[in-house]
Design a protein around this motif. Structure first.
Motif, PDB file in Angstrom:
ATOM      1  N   PHE A   5       0.807  -1.206   0.000  1.00  0.00           N
ATOM      2  CA  PHE A   5       0.000   0.000   0.000  1.00  0.00           C
ATOM      3  C   PHE A   5       0.848   1.267   0.000  1.00  0.00           C
ATOM      4  O   PHE A   5       0.306   2.370   0.146  1.00  0.00           O
ATOM      5  CB  PHE A   5      -0.934   0.001   1.220  1.00  0.00           C
ATOM      6  N   LYS A   6       2.142   1.134  -0.153  1.00  0.00           N
ATOM      7  CA  LYS A   6       3.013   2.296  -0.138  1.00  0.00           C
ATOM      8  C   LYS A   6       2.638   3.234  -1.292  1.00  0.00           C
ATOM      9  O   LYS A   6       2.518   2.829  -2.448  1.00  0.00           O
ATOM     10  CB  LYS A   6       4.476   1.879  -0.267  1.00  0.00           C
ATOM     11  N   GLY A   7       2.443   4.492  -0.931  1.00  0.00           N
ATOM     12  CA  GLY A   7       2.088   5.484  -1.944  1.00  0.00           C
ATOM     13  C   GLY A   7       0.599   5.564  -2.240  1.00  0.00           C
ATOM     14  O   GLY A   7       0.163   6.432  -3.002  1.00  0.00           O
ATOM     15  N   LYS A   8      -0.182   4.672  -1.627  1.00  0.00           N
ATOM     16  CA  LYS A   8      -1.629   4.673  -1.862  1.00  0.00           C
ATOM     17  C   LYS A   8      -2.314   5.720  -0.977  1.00  0.00           C
ATOM     18  O   LYS A   8      -1.884   5.990   0.147  1.00  0.00           O
ATOM     19  CB  LYS A   8      -2.221   3.299  -1.543  1.00  0.00           C
ATOM     20  N   THR A   9      -3.390   6.288  -1.482  1.00  0.00           N
ATOM     21  CA  THR A   9      -4.205   7.215  -0.700  1.00  0.00           C
ATOM     22  C   THR A   9      -5.619   6.661  -0.616  1.00  0.00           C
ATOM     23  O   THR A   9      -6.254   6.395  -1.642  1.00  0.00           O
ATOM     24  CB  THR A   9      -4.245   8.607  -1.346  1.00  0.00           C
ATOM     25  N   LEU A  10      -6.090   6.454   0.613  1.00  0.00           N
ATOM     26  CA  LEU A  10      -7.452   5.987   0.819  1.00  0.00           C
ATOM     27  C   LEU A  10      -8.332   7.213   1.040  1.00  0.00           C
ATOM     28  O   LEU A  10      -8.181   7.935   2.018  1.00  0.00           O
ATOM     29  CB  LEU A  10      -7.534   5.061   2.038  1.00  0.00           C
TER      30      LEU A  10
ATOM     31  N   LYS B  70      -8.788  12.125  15.012  1.00  0.00           N
ATOM     32  CA  LYS B  70      -7.353  12.131  15.260  1.00  0.00           C
ATOM     33  C   LYS B  70      -6.836  10.728  15.565  1.00  0.00           C
ATOM     34  O   LYS B  70      -5.816  10.292  15.021  1.00  0.00           O
ATOM     35  CB  LYS B  70      -7.031  13.065  16.433  1.00  0.00           C
ATOM     36  N   ASP B  71      -7.572   9.987  16.405  1.00  0.00           N
ATOM     37  CA  ASP B  71      -7.107   8.664  16.838  1.00  0.00           C
ATOM     38  C   ASP B  71      -7.161   7.630  15.720  1.00  0.00           C
ATOM     39  O   ASP B  71      -6.240   6.826  15.565  1.00  0.00           O
ATOM     40  CB  ASP B  71      -7.937   8.179  18.032  1.00  0.00           C
ATOM     41  N   ILE B  72      -8.236   7.633  14.931  1.00  0.00           N
ATOM     42  CA  ILE B  72      -8.330   6.625  13.875  1.00  0.00           C
ATOM     43  C   ILE B  72      -7.344   6.932  12.750  1.00  0.00           C
ATOM     44  O   ILE B  72      -6.792   6.023  12.125  1.00  0.00           O
ATOM     45  CB  ILE B  72      -9.774   6.488  13.337  1.00  0.00           C
ATOM     46  N   THR B  73      -7.077   8.214  12.523  1.00  0.00           N
ATOM     47  CA  THR B  73      -6.072   8.585  11.523  1.00  0.00           C
ATOM     48  C   THR B  73      -4.690   8.131  11.973  1.00  0.00           C
ATOM     49  O   THR B  73      -3.922   7.559  11.183  1.00  0.00           O
ATOM     50  CB  THR B  73      -6.071  10.104  11.297  1.00  0.00           C
TER      51      THR B  73
ATOM     52  N   THR C 138      -1.659   6.840   2.857  1.00  0.00           N
ATOM     53  CA  THR C 138      -2.235   8.069   3.391  1.00  0.00           C
ATOM     54  C   THR C 138      -3.738   7.919   3.541  1.00  0.00           C
ATOM     55  O   THR C 138      -4.416   7.435   2.625  1.00  0.00           O
ATOM     56  CB  THR C 138      -1.951   9.260   2.461  1.00  0.00           C
ATOM     57  N   LEU C 139      -4.258   8.309   4.692  1.00  0.00           N
ATOM     58  CA  LEU C 139      -5.698   8.351   4.903  1.00  0.00           C
ATOM     59  C   LEU C 139      -6.164   9.792   4.716  1.00  0.00           C
ATOM     60  O   LEU C 139      -5.752  10.692   5.455  1.00  0.00           O
ATOM     61  CB  LEU C 139      -6.055   7.873   6.314  1.00  0.00           C
TER      62      LEU C 139
ATOM     63  N   PRO D  43     -14.570   8.129  -4.386  1.00  0.00           N
ATOM     64  CA  PRO D  43     -13.915   7.911  -3.095  1.00  0.00           C
ATOM     65  C   PRO D  43     -13.976   6.421  -2.756  1.00  0.00           C
ATOM     66  O   PRO D  43     -14.826   5.688  -3.285  1.00  0.00           O
ATOM     67  CB  PRO D  43     -14.764   8.751  -2.130  1.00  0.00           C
ATOM     68  N   ASP D  44     -13.095   5.964  -1.907  1.00  0.00           N
ATOM     69  CA  ASP D  44     -13.038   4.534  -1.581  1.00  0.00           C
ATOM     70  C   ASP D  44     -14.089   4.131  -0.559  1.00  0.00           C
ATOM     71  O   ASP D  44     -14.723   3.082  -0.680  1.00  0.00           O
ATOM     72  CB  ASP D  44     -11.647   4.181  -1.046  1.00  0.00           C
ATOM     73  N   VAL D  45     -14.243   4.959   0.464  1.00  0.00           N
ATOM     74  CA  VAL D  45     -15.211   4.694   1.526  1.00  0.00           C
ATOM     75  C   VAL D  45     -16.092   5.920   1.671  1.00  0.00           C
ATOM     76  O   VAL D  45     -15.594   7.048   1.672  1.00  0.00           O
ATOM     77  CB  VAL D  45     -14.506   4.390   2.868  1.00  0.00           C
ATOM     78  N   ILE D  46     -17.386   5.704   1.783  1.00  0.00           N
ATOM     79  CA  ILE D  46     -18.301   6.830   1.915  1.00  0.00           C
ATOM     80  C   ILE D  46     -19.248   6.609   3.090  1.00  0.00           C
ATOM     81  O   ILE D  46     -19.611   5.478   3.417  1.00  0.00           O
ATOM     82  CB  ILE D  46     -19.134   7.063   0.640  1.00  0.00           C
ATOM     83  N   GLU D  47     -19.604   7.698   3.721  1.00  0.00           N
ATOM     84  CA  GLU D  47     -20.667   7.678   4.712  1.00  0.00           C
ATOM     85  C   GLU D  47     -21.972   7.910   3.971  1.00  0.00           C
ATOM     86  O   GLU D  47     -22.087   8.854   3.189  1.00  0.00           O
ATOM     87  CB  GLU D  47     -20.458   8.766   5.762  1.00  0.00           C
ATOM     88  N   VAL D  48     -22.938   7.043   4.208  1.00  0.00           N
ATOM     89  CA  VAL D  48     -24.232   7.148   3.539  1.00  0.00           C
ATOM     90  C   VAL D  48     -25.322   7.171   4.603  1.00  0.00           C
ATOM     91  O   VAL D  48     -25.331   6.337   5.518  1.00  0.00           O
ATOM     92  CB  VAL D  48     -24.483   5.953   2.595  1.00  0.00           C
ATOM     93  N   GLY D  49     -26.243   8.106   4.494  1.00  0.00           N
ATOM     94  CA  GLY D  49     -27.362   8.147   5.423  1.00  0.00           C
ATOM     95  C   GLY D  49     -28.121   6.833   5.397  1.00  0.00           C
ATOM     96  O   GLY D  49     -28.261   6.198   4.341  1.00  0.00           O
TER      97      GLY D  49
END
Length: 435
Positions: free
Chosen positions: A45-50, A65-68, A79-80, A104-110
Protein backbone atom coordinates in the motif's frame (compact mmCIF):
# COMPACT_ATOMS: atom_id res chain seq x y z
CA UNK A 1 -46.29 0.87 4.41
CA UNK A 2 -45.43 0.48 8.08
CA UNK A 3 -41.98 1.74 8.85
CA UNK A 4 -39.80 -0.50 10.96
CA UNK A 5 -39.60 0.58 14.57
CA UNK A 6 -36.20 0.74 16.18
CA UNK A 7 -37.20 -0.54 19.61
CA UNK A 8 -34.68 -3.33 19.09
CA UNK A 9 -31.85 -0.85 19.42
CA UNK A 10 -31.41 -2.05 22.97
CA UNK A 11 -31.51 1.43 24.43
CA UNK A 12 -33.30 0.09 27.46
CA UNK A 13 -29.99 -1.46 28.41
CA UNK A 14 -27.93 1.69 27.86
CA UNK A 15 -27.15 2.11 31.54
CA UNK A 16 -27.01 -1.57 32.45
CA UNK A 17 -25.30 -3.28 29.52
CA UNK A 18 -22.11 -5.20 30.06
CA UNK A 19 -19.16 -2.81 30.08
CA UNK A 20 -17.57 -2.51 26.67
CA UNK A 21 -14.10 -1.73 25.45
CA UNK A 22 -14.37 1.96 24.67
CA UNK A 23 -10.78 2.83 23.95
CA UNK A 24 -8.45 0.11 25.20
CA UNK A 25 -6.73 -0.16 21.85
CA UNK A 26 -7.43 -3.87 21.59
CA UNK A 27 -10.25 -3.49 19.07
CA UNK A 28 -12.89 -6.12 18.39
CA UNK A 29 -11.49 -9.62 18.43
CA UNK A 30 -14.07 -10.65 15.84
CA UNK A 31 -13.28 -7.75 13.53
CA UNK A 32 -10.03 -8.99 12.05
CA UNK A 33 -9.05 -8.06 8.55
CA UNK A 34 -9.42 -10.73 5.89
CA UNK A 35 -7.35 -8.88 3.35
CA UNK A 36 -4.72 -11.59 3.81
CA UNK A 37 -1.13 -11.11 2.84
CA UNK A 38 -1.83 -7.75 1.27
CA UNK A 39 -2.97 -6.34 4.61
CA UNK A 40 0.07 -7.65 6.47
CA UNK A 41 2.52 -6.19 4.02
CA UNK A 42 2.44 -2.42 4.17
CA UNK A 43 4.67 -2.21 1.13
CA UNK A 44 1.67 -3.28 -0.94
CA UNK A 45 0.00 0.00 0.00
CA UNK A 46 3.01 2.30 -0.14
CA UNK A 47 2.09 5.48 -1.94
CA UNK A 48 -1.63 4.67 -1.86
CA UNK A 49 -4.21 7.22 -0.70
CA UNK A 50 -7.45 5.99 0.82
CA UNK A 51 -10.13 8.60 0.19
CA UNK A 52 -12.87 8.59 2.80
CA UNK A 53 -15.89 10.89 2.65
CA UNK A 54 -17.52 11.69 5.98
CA UNK A 55 -20.39 14.05 6.62
CA UNK A 56 -20.32 17.25 8.62
CA UNK A 57 -20.92 16.36 12.26
CA UNK A 58 -19.67 12.80 11.81
CA UNK A 59 -16.01 13.52 12.49
CA UNK A 60 -15.61 14.30 16.21
CA UNK A 61 -12.06 15.60 16.64
CA UNK A 62 -10.80 13.01 19.12
CA UNK A 63 -12.07 10.06 17.10
CA UNK A 64 -10.81 11.52 13.83
CA UNK A 65 -7.35 12.13 15.26
CA UNK A 66 -7.11 8.66 16.84
CA UNK A 67 -8.33 6.63 13.87
CA UNK A 68 -6.07 8.59 11.52
CA UNK A 69 -3.08 7.92 13.78
CA UNK A 70 -3.95 4.22 14.03
CA UNK A 71 -4.31 3.93 10.26
CA UNK A 72 -1.03 5.70 9.57
CA UNK A 73 0.75 3.54 12.17
CA UNK A 74 -0.52 0.37 10.52
CA UNK A 75 0.16 1.61 6.99
CA UNK A 76 3.09 4.06 7.22
CA UNK A 77 3.48 4.11 3.47
CA UNK A 78 -0.17 4.95 2.79
CA UNK A 79 -2.24 8.07 3.39
CA UNK A 80 -5.70 8.35 4.90
CA UNK A 81 -7.51 11.35 3.45
CA UNK A 82 -10.75 12.20 5.21
CA UNK A 83 -12.87 14.76 3.38
CA UNK A 84 -15.82 16.28 5.22
CA UNK A 85 -18.91 16.84 3.09
CA UNK A 86 -21.98 18.94 3.80
CA UNK A 87 -25.40 17.30 3.97
CA UNK A 88 -26.93 19.95 1.75
CA UNK A 89 -26.75 18.60 -1.81
CA UNK A 90 -24.90 15.41 -0.85
CA UNK A 91 -27.25 13.07 -2.74
CA UNK A 92 -26.45 14.62 -6.09
CA UNK A 93 -22.77 14.85 -5.21
CA UNK A 94 -22.64 11.17 -4.27
CA UNK A 95 -24.60 10.15 -7.35
CA UNK A 96 -22.10 11.98 -9.53
CA UNK A 97 -19.06 10.65 -7.65
CA UNK A 98 -20.23 7.05 -7.83
CA UNK A 99 -20.65 7.29 -11.60
CA UNK A 100 -17.07 8.45 -12.15
CA UNK A 101 -13.99 6.28 -12.72
CA UNK A 102 -12.27 7.37 -9.50
CA UNK A 103 -14.88 7.60 -6.77
CA UNK A 104 -13.92 7.91 -3.10
CA UNK A 105 -13.04 4.53 -1.58
CA UNK A 106 -15.21 4.69 1.53
CA UNK A 107 -18.30 6.83 1.91
CA UNK A 108 -20.67 7.68 4.71
CA UNK A 109 -24.23 7.15 3.54
CA UNK A 110 -27.36 8.15 5.42
CA UNK A 111 -29.27 5.09 6.59
CA UNK A 112 -32.34 6.11 4.60
CA UNK A 113 -30.28 6.48 1.41
CA UNK A 114 -28.32 3.23 1.48
CA UNK A 115 -30.93 1.08 -0.34
CA UNK A 116 -30.99 3.63 -3.15
CA UNK A 117 -27.24 3.55 -3.77
CA UNK A 118 -27.12 -0.22 -3.35
CA UNK A 119 -29.87 -0.67 -5.96
CA UNK A 120 -28.08 1.57 -8.45
CA UNK A 121 -24.87 -0.46 -8.22
CA UNK A 122 -22.69 2.14 -6.51
CA UNK A 123 -21.80 0.11 -3.43
CA UNK A 124 -19.63 -2.96 -3.03
CA UNK A 125 -21.31 -6.15 -1.81
CA UNK A 126 -19.88 -6.82 1.67
CA UNK A 127 -21.84 -10.00 2.42
CA UNK A 128 -18.81 -12.27 2.33
CA UNK A 129 -16.84 -10.08 4.75
CA UNK A 130 -19.61 -9.13 7.16
CA UNK A 131 -18.22 -11.30 9.97
CA UNK A 132 -14.69 -10.12 9.31
CA UNK A 133 -15.63 -6.48 9.81
CA UNK A 134 -17.51 -7.17 13.05
CA UNK A 135 -21.02 -7.76 11.76
CA UNK A 136 -21.93 -10.78 13.86
CA UNK A 137 -22.90 -8.56 16.81
CA UNK A 138 -24.59 -5.65 15.04
CA UNK A 139 -28.09 -4.92 16.34
CA UNK A 140 -30.36 -6.38 13.61
CA UNK A 141 -32.76 -3.42 13.59
CA UNK A 142 -29.87 -1.00 13.11
CA UNK A 143 -28.36 -3.13 10.39
CA UNK A 144 -31.61 -3.26 8.42
CA UNK A 145 -30.89 -0.18 6.33
CA UNK A 146 -27.47 -1.54 5.31
CA UNK A 147 -29.03 -4.62 3.70
CA UNK A 148 -30.65 -4.60 0.29
CA UNK A 149 -32.12 -7.55 -1.57
CA UNK A 150 -30.75 -9.86 1.11
CA UNK A 151 -27.15 -8.65 0.68
CA UNK A 152 -24.94 -6.55 2.96
CA UNK A 153 -23.97 -3.35 1.14
CA UNK A 154 -22.70 -1.27 4.06
CA UNK A 155 -21.77 -1.41 7.72
CA UNK A 156 -24.09 0.27 10.24
CA UNK A 157 -22.03 2.97 11.92
CA UNK A 158 -24.00 5.19 14.30
CA UNK A 159 -27.54 6.31 15.05
CA UNK A 160 -29.06 9.38 16.60
CA UNK A 161 -32.44 10.85 17.33
CA UNK A 162 -33.42 14.47 17.62
CA UNK A 163 -34.24 15.76 21.07
CA UNK A 164 -35.19 19.11 22.52
CA UNK A 165 -32.01 21.11 23.12
CA UNK A 166 -32.81 23.88 25.59
CA UNK A 167 -31.23 26.84 27.34
CA UNK A 168 -31.51 26.15 31.07
CA UNK A 169 -31.03 29.81 31.98
CA UNK A 170 -33.97 30.94 29.85
CA UNK A 171 -36.25 28.18 31.12
CA UNK A 172 -35.30 28.88 34.72
CA UNK A 173 -35.92 32.62 34.28
CA UNK A 174 -39.46 31.74 33.20
CA UNK A 175 -40.01 29.91 36.48
CA UNK A 176 -39.81 26.42 34.94
CA UNK A 177 -38.25 23.93 37.35
CA UNK A 178 -38.73 20.64 35.52
CA UNK A 179 -38.71 19.55 31.88
CA UNK A 180 -42.16 18.85 30.39
CA UNK A 181 -43.47 15.29 30.28
CA UNK A 182 -46.42 15.91 27.96
CA UNK A 183 -47.03 18.08 24.92
CA UNK A 184 -49.56 20.15 26.85
CA UNK A 185 -46.91 20.88 29.48
CA UNK A 186 -44.44 21.78 26.73
CA UNK A 187 -46.77 24.36 25.23
CA UNK A 188 -47.53 25.80 28.66
CA UNK A 189 -43.79 26.19 29.28
CA UNK A 190 -43.18 27.78 25.88
CA UNK A 191 -45.95 30.28 26.55
CA UNK A 192 -44.28 31.20 29.86
CA UNK A 193 -40.95 31.70 28.09
CA UNK A 194 -42.51 33.95 25.47
CA UNK A 195 -44.28 35.91 28.18
CA UNK A 196 -40.84 36.72 29.61
CA UNK A 197 -39.88 38.35 26.32
CA UNK A 198 -38.07 35.52 24.52
CA UNK A 199 -39.24 35.66 20.90
CA UNK A 200 -37.82 32.26 20.04
CA UNK A 201 -39.16 30.10 22.82
CA UNK A 202 -38.79 27.22 20.34
CA UNK A 203 -36.88 27.66 17.08
CA UNK A 204 -38.24 25.18 14.51
CA UNK A 205 -37.61 25.90 10.81
CA UNK A 206 -40.45 25.10 8.43
CA UNK A 207 -38.50 22.53 6.42
CA UNK A 208 -36.80 20.43 9.09
CA UNK A 209 -37.83 17.28 7.24
CA UNK A 210 -36.26 14.65 9.50
CA UNK A 211 -37.59 16.42 12.56
CA UNK A 212 -41.05 16.38 10.99
CA UNK A 213 -40.77 12.69 10.17
CA UNK A 214 -40.86 12.03 13.91
CA UNK A 215 -44.18 13.87 14.09
CA UNK A 216 -45.47 11.71 11.21
CA UNK A 217 -44.34 8.55 12.97
CA UNK A 218 -45.98 9.65 16.20
CA UNK A 219 -49.25 10.29 14.39
CA UNK A 220 -49.13 6.86 12.72
CA UNK A 221 -48.83 8.35 9.24
CA UNK A 222 -47.44 6.12 6.50
CA UNK A 223 -45.54 8.05 3.84
CA UNK A 224 -46.18 5.44 1.15
CA UNK A 225 -48.53 2.54 0.61
CA UNK A 226 -48.17 -0.61 -1.44
CA UNK A 227 -50.28 -0.62 -4.59
CA UNK A 228 -49.81 -3.94 -6.34
CA UNK A 229 -46.09 -4.26 -7.06
CA UNK A 230 -45.32 -0.57 -6.59
CA UNK A 231 -45.46 2.12 -3.93
CA UNK A 232 -47.54 5.27 -4.05
CA UNK A 233 -47.55 8.45 -1.97
CA UNK A 234 -49.77 8.62 1.09
CA UNK A 235 -49.55 12.10 2.62
CA UNK A 236 -53.19 13.08 2.14
CA UNK A 237 -54.41 11.40 5.33
CA UNK A 238 -55.83 12.53 8.69
CA UNK A 239 -52.68 11.24 10.40
CA UNK A 240 -50.35 13.38 8.28
CA UNK A 241 -52.65 16.36 8.79
CA UNK A 242 -52.42 15.90 12.57
CA UNK A 243 -48.63 15.73 12.33
CA UNK A 244 -48.24 18.92 10.32
CA UNK A 245 -50.71 20.79 12.51
CA UNK A 246 -48.64 19.88 15.58
CA UNK A 247 -45.49 20.95 13.75
CA UNK A 248 -47.12 24.25 12.82
CA UNK A 249 -48.02 24.87 16.44
CA UNK A 250 -44.43 24.34 17.59
CA UNK A 251 -43.16 26.59 14.79
CA UNK A 252 -45.51 29.34 16.00
CA UNK A 253 -43.51 29.66 19.23
CA UNK A 254 -40.58 31.22 17.39
CA UNK A 255 -39.42 33.26 14.43
CA UNK A 256 -37.82 30.45 12.40
CA UNK A 257 -38.44 30.77 8.64
CA UNK A 258 -41.29 28.74 7.22
CA UNK A 259 -39.54 28.10 3.91
CA UNK A 260 -36.02 27.12 5.04
CA UNK A 261 -34.47 24.06 6.65
CA UNK A 262 -32.44 23.72 9.83
CA UNK A 263 -29.20 24.53 8.00
CA UNK A 264 -30.42 27.79 6.49
CA UNK A 265 -29.33 29.41 8.70
CA UNK A 266 -27.64 26.73 10.75
CA UNK A 267 -29.88 26.41 13.79
CA UNK A 268 -26.94 25.75 16.10
CA UNK A 269 -25.60 29.19 15.16
CA UNK A 270 -28.98 30.71 15.97
CA UNK A 271 -29.04 28.95 19.35
CA UNK A 272 -25.48 30.07 20.03
CA UNK A 273 -26.64 33.67 20.33
CA UNK A 274 -28.09 32.75 23.73
CA UNK A 275 -31.58 34.16 23.20
CA UNK A 276 -33.33 30.99 22.01
CA UNK A 277 -35.26 28.86 24.47
CA UNK A 278 -35.01 25.55 22.61
CA UNK A 279 -34.69 23.81 19.27
CA UNK A 280 -35.10 20.27 17.96
CA UNK A 281 -31.66 18.96 17.21
CA UNK A 282 -28.73 16.59 17.52
CA UNK A 283 -25.79 16.46 19.85
CA UNK A 284 -23.29 17.82 17.36
CA UNK A 285 -25.51 20.88 16.86
CA UNK A 286 -25.50 21.56 20.59
CA UNK A 287 -21.72 21.15 20.63
CA UNK A 288 -21.46 23.53 17.69
CA UNK A 289 -23.42 26.16 19.58
CA UNK A 290 -21.19 25.78 22.63
CA UNK A 291 -18.06 26.03 20.49
CA UNK A 292 -19.37 29.26 19.01
CA UNK A 293 -20.44 30.59 22.40
CA UNK A 294 -18.53 28.92 25.28
CA UNK A 295 -20.70 30.77 27.81
CA UNK A 296 -23.44 28.24 26.99
CA UNK A 297 -21.39 25.28 28.22
CA UNK A 298 -23.27 24.83 31.49
CA UNK A 299 -26.59 26.14 30.20
CA UNK A 300 -27.46 23.49 27.60
CA UNK A 301 -29.83 20.69 28.51
CA UNK A 302 -31.64 17.92 26.66
CA UNK A 303 -34.92 16.03 26.87
CA UNK A 304 -36.94 13.87 24.46
CA UNK A 305 -39.81 15.59 22.68
CA UNK A 306 -42.72 14.69 24.95
CA UNK A 307 -45.66 12.56 23.96
CA UNK A 308 -49.34 13.23 24.42
CA UNK A 309 -49.21 11.45 27.77
CA UNK A 310 -46.43 11.26 30.33
CA UNK A 311 -45.96 7.49 30.03
CA UNK A 312 -44.42 7.63 26.55
CA UNK A 313 -42.18 10.08 24.71
CA UNK A 314 -43.10 11.10 21.19
CA UNK A 315 -41.88 8.99 18.30
CA UNK A 316 -38.76 10.22 16.54
CA UNK A 317 -36.96 9.61 13.31
CA UNK A 318 -33.89 7.56 14.13
CA UNK A 319 -31.34 8.84 11.69
CA UNK A 320 -27.89 7.54 11.27
CA UNK A 321 -25.18 6.62 8.89
CA UNK A 322 -23.63 3.57 7.34
CA UNK A 323 -20.11 3.20 5.99
CA UNK A 324 -19.76 1.63 2.57
CA UNK A 325 -17.02 0.74 0.12
CA UNK A 326 -17.72 2.07 -3.34
CA UNK A 327 -18.00 -0.38 -6.19
CA UNK A 328 -15.39 1.57 -8.12
CA UNK A 329 -12.84 1.83 -5.29
CA UNK A 330 -9.25 1.45 -6.50
CA UNK A 331 -8.18 0.31 -3.02
CA UNK A 332 -10.78 -2.26 -1.92
CA UNK A 333 -8.44 -4.17 0.43
CA UNK A 334 -7.28 -1.01 2.16
CA UNK A 335 -10.89 0.18 2.31
CA UNK A 336 -11.91 -3.08 3.97
CA UNK A 337 -9.21 -2.68 6.59
CA UNK A 338 -10.38 0.86 7.32
CA UNK A 339 -13.94 -0.42 7.73
CA UNK A 340 -12.68 -3.14 10.07
CA UNK A 341 -10.88 -0.51 12.12
CA UNK A 342 -13.86 1.87 12.25
CA UNK A 343 -16.24 -0.95 13.23
CA UNK A 344 -13.97 -2.27 15.99
CA UNK A 345 -15.11 -1.98 19.59
CA UNK A 346 -12.29 0.48 20.19
CA UNK A 347 -13.29 3.04 17.59
CA UNK A 348 -17.05 2.39 17.56
CA UNK A 349 -17.02 2.80 21.32
CA UNK A 350 -14.89 5.94 21.17
CA UNK A 351 -17.18 7.45 18.55
CA UNK A 352 -20.25 6.82 20.72
CA UNK A 353 -18.57 8.20 23.80
CA UNK A 354 -17.42 11.41 22.14
CA UNK A 355 -20.47 12.09 20.00
CA UNK A 356 -23.31 10.67 22.09
CA UNK A 357 -24.53 8.67 19.09
CA UNK A 358 -26.07 5.23 19.60
CA UNK A 359 -23.49 2.58 18.57
CA UNK A 360 -24.16 -0.45 16.39
CA UNK A 361 -23.76 -3.00 19.20
CA UNK A 362 -25.80 -3.13 22.39
CA UNK A 363 -22.64 -4.05 24.32
CA UNK A 364 -21.20 -0.62 23.50
CA UNK A 365 -24.13 1.41 24.85
CA UNK A 366 -22.35 1.97 28.16
CA UNK A 367 -20.18 4.48 26.31
CA UNK A 368 -23.18 6.84 26.49
CA UNK A 369 -23.04 7.06 30.28
CA UNK A 370 -22.49 10.63 31.39
CA UNK A 371 -23.30 12.09 27.96
CA UNK A 372 -26.46 14.13 28.54
CA UNK A 373 -27.40 14.19 24.87
CA UNK A 374 -26.67 10.48 24.44
CA UNK A 375 -28.88 9.51 27.34
CA UNK A 376 -31.77 11.68 26.12
CA UNK A 377 -31.37 10.50 22.53
CA UNK A 378 -31.26 6.85 23.48
CA UNK A 379 -34.43 7.25 25.53
CA UNK A 380 -36.14 8.93 22.58
CA UNK A 381 -34.90 6.30 20.13
CA UNK A 382 -36.74 3.56 22.00
CA UNK A 383 -39.87 4.85 20.27
CA UNK A 384 -38.33 5.60 16.90
CA UNK A 385 -38.51 4.64 13.26
CA UNK A 386 -37.17 5.42 9.81
CA UNK A 387 -38.31 6.65 6.45
CA UNK A 388 -39.46 3.90 4.05
CA UNK A 389 -36.52 1.58 3.38
CA UNK A 390 -37.12 1.25 -0.35
CA UNK A 391 -34.62 2.18 -3.10
CA UNK A 392 -36.93 4.73 -4.66
CA UNK A 393 -37.02 6.77 -1.47
CA UNK A 394 -33.69 8.31 -2.32
CA UNK A 395 -35.31 10.03 -5.28
CA UNK A 396 -38.10 11.37 -3.10
CA UNK A 397 -35.64 13.13 -0.81
CA UNK A 398 -33.58 14.62 -3.62
CA UNK A 399 -33.87 18.42 -3.53
CA UNK A 400 -36.25 20.01 -3.71
CA UNK A 401 -37.85 17.52 -1.32
CA UNK A 402 -41.61 17.75 -2.04
CA UNK A 403 -42.53 16.88 1.55
CA UNK A 404 -40.67 19.85 2.95
CA UNK A 405 -41.19 22.36 0.12
CA UNK A 406 -44.76 21.55 -0.91
CA UNK A 407 -46.37 19.99 2.14
CA UNK A 408 -44.61 21.46 5.17
CA UNK A 409 -44.03 24.98 3.92
CA UNK A 410 -47.38 24.97 2.15
CA UNK A 411 -49.28 24.32 5.37
CA UNK A 412 -47.14 26.68 7.45
CA UNK A 413 -47.87 29.43 4.92
CA UNK A 414 -51.61 28.91 5.07
CA UNK A 415 -52.62 26.03 2.78
CA UNK A 416 -54.87 23.31 4.11
CA UNK A 417 -53.08 20.03 4.92
CA UNK A 418 -55.12 18.19 2.29
CA UNK A 419 -54.42 20.69 -0.49
CA UNK A 420 -50.70 20.78 0.27
CA UNK A 421 -50.58 16.98 0.59
CA UNK A 422 -52.16 16.47 -2.82
CA UNK A 423 -49.46 18.61 -4.43
CA UNK A 424 -46.71 16.76 -2.62
CA UNK A 425 -48.22 13.35 -3.36
CA UNK A 426 -48.31 14.13 -7.07
CA UNK A 427 -44.60 14.91 -7.10
CA UNK A 428 -43.73 11.95 -4.86
CA UNK A 429 -45.62 9.57 -7.17
CA UNK A 430 -43.73 10.98 -10.14
CA UNK A 431 -40.41 10.26 -8.45
CA UNK A 432 -41.45 6.81 -7.24
CA UNK A 433 -42.52 5.85 -10.76
CA UNK A 434 -39.10 6.69 -12.17
CA UNK A 435 -37.47 3.79 -10.33
Amino acid sequence: MKRKLIAAIGVATVLTAVAACGGSGSGDSKAKSTAGAKSSGTADFKGKTLNVWLMSGSNPPGWTKDITAAFQAKYPGATLKITVQQWDGIQQKLTTALSESTPPDVIEVGNTQTPYYAATGGLKDLTSIKSAIGGDDWVPALNGSAVYDGKQFAAPWYFASRVVVYNKKIWSAAGITATPKTQDELFQDLAKIQAKGTKDAFYLPGQDWYGFDGFLLDAGADLVKKDGDKYTANLDTPQAAAAINLYKKVNSFGTAPKDKDEATPQQSDVFAKGDVGAFLGLGWEANGAITKNPALKDQVGFFPFPGKTADKTASVFVGGSNLAITQGSKNPELAQDFLTMAMSDQFEGEFAKESGAVPNKASLNTNLQGNAYGEAASAAAANGGTTPLIPAWGSVENPPNPISTLFMTGVLQGESPSAAAKKADTEIDKRLSQQ
